[in-house]
Enzyme design. Sequence first.
Site, short mmCIF file in Angstrom:
data_model
loop_
_atom_site.label_atom_id
_atom_site.label_comp_id
_atom_site.label_asym_id
_atom_site.label_seq_id
_atom_site.Cartn_x
_atom_site.Cartn_y
_atom_site.Cartn_z
N SER A 18 0.83 -1.21 0.00
CA SER A 18 0.00 0.00 0.00
C SER A 18 0.86 1.25 0.00
O SER A 18 2.00 1.22 0.42
CB SER A 18 -0.88 0.04 1.25
OG SER A 18 -1.63 -1.12 1.36
N1 SAH Z 1 0.23 -5.17 4.21
C1 SAH Z 1 0.92 -5.51 2.98
C2 SAH Z 1 0.08 -5.26 1.75
C3 SAH Z 1 -0.75 -6.37 1.53
S1 SAH Z 1 -1.60 -6.57 0.00
C4 SAH Z 1 2.21 -4.75 2.83
O1 SAH Z 1 2.48 -3.83 3.60
O2 SAH Z 1 2.98 -5.11 1.93
C5 SAH Z 1 -2.82 -7.65 0.67
C6 SAH Z 1 -2.30 -9.00 1.10
O3 SAH Z 1 -3.38 -9.70 1.68
C7 SAH Z 1 -1.80 -9.86 -0.07
O4 SAH Z 1 -0.50 -10.28 0.19
C8 SAH Z 1 -2.79 -11.02 -0.08
O5 SAH Z 1 -2.20 -12.26 -0.47
C9 SAH Z 1 -3.25 -11.06 1.36
N2 SAH Z 1 -4.52 -11.72 1.60
C10 SAH Z 1 -5.67 -11.65 0.88
N3 SAH Z 1 -6.63 -12.40 1.44
C11 SAH Z 1 -6.09 -12.95 2.59
C12 SAH Z 1 -6.60 -13.82 3.61
N4 SAH Z 1 -7.86 -14.30 3.59
N5 SAH Z 1 -5.76 -14.18 4.60
C13 SAH Z 1 -4.48 -13.72 4.64
N6 SAH Z 1 -3.96 -12.91 3.71
C14 SAH Z 1 -4.75 -12.52 2.69
#
Ligand code: SAH
Length: 213
Positions: A60
Amino acid sequence: MTSARTRARMVARLREEGIRDETVLAAMNAVPRHIFVEESLASRAYENTPLPIGHGQTISQPWVVARMTELARQGKHLQNVLEIGSGSGYQTAVLALVADHVYTVERIGALVAKARRHLRELKLTNVAIKHGDGSAAMEEPLQFDAVVVTAGTSVLPEALLAHLNIGGRMVVPLATEGKSDTQRLTVIERTAGGFKEQTLDAVRFVPLLPGMA
Ligand code: SAH
């Protein structure tokens, strides 16, 4: 382009754009964002923009990370925090600097390994990363001061609300069903009598998905 000075400029911009919590600004100043992105994108790491982290996911933009952390803190010290969606581990690292302990769950195995590597590089020892579906019910009987969901959804992960302490809050990008472009940062606070909901900034997150990959 990846120096402390560039990072200080990013923090000055965050301040101009309304981030007020000094504890959060200090954490944003301390975490080197460039180690969380591909080397070829490192020079863009301090721009206020989301960047790809592989596997169709994105880190993000700094403002969103700062804002979610500010909303999770509400000016109070955090003991245990749960993050859903570790991704690159950047938001995890910021949370690790403002909380005693962070528990983070990621559904994509390759990203779990990546996040682990990044967090080890920063010698952050107060983080536990788990490979799993964070939207499902948690097996561990853990309680948190904050739950930070870093993926967008139109279905509130209600199973996690039971893991909030009284006075604790969930921060989640919540959309109207079927309309992912209506995501708003939503804060759900657990009170003695129930839950209180606040709808805030418009955001754009990759989707919260069920199951593991
Ligand atoms: N916080 C992260 C950005 C994450 S993008 C950062 O700072 O880089 C969103 C993430 O959520 C992705 O890696 C995706 O694989 C994960 N995600 C989506 N659905 C999920 C779920 N049900 N459980 C765990 N992770 C999930």
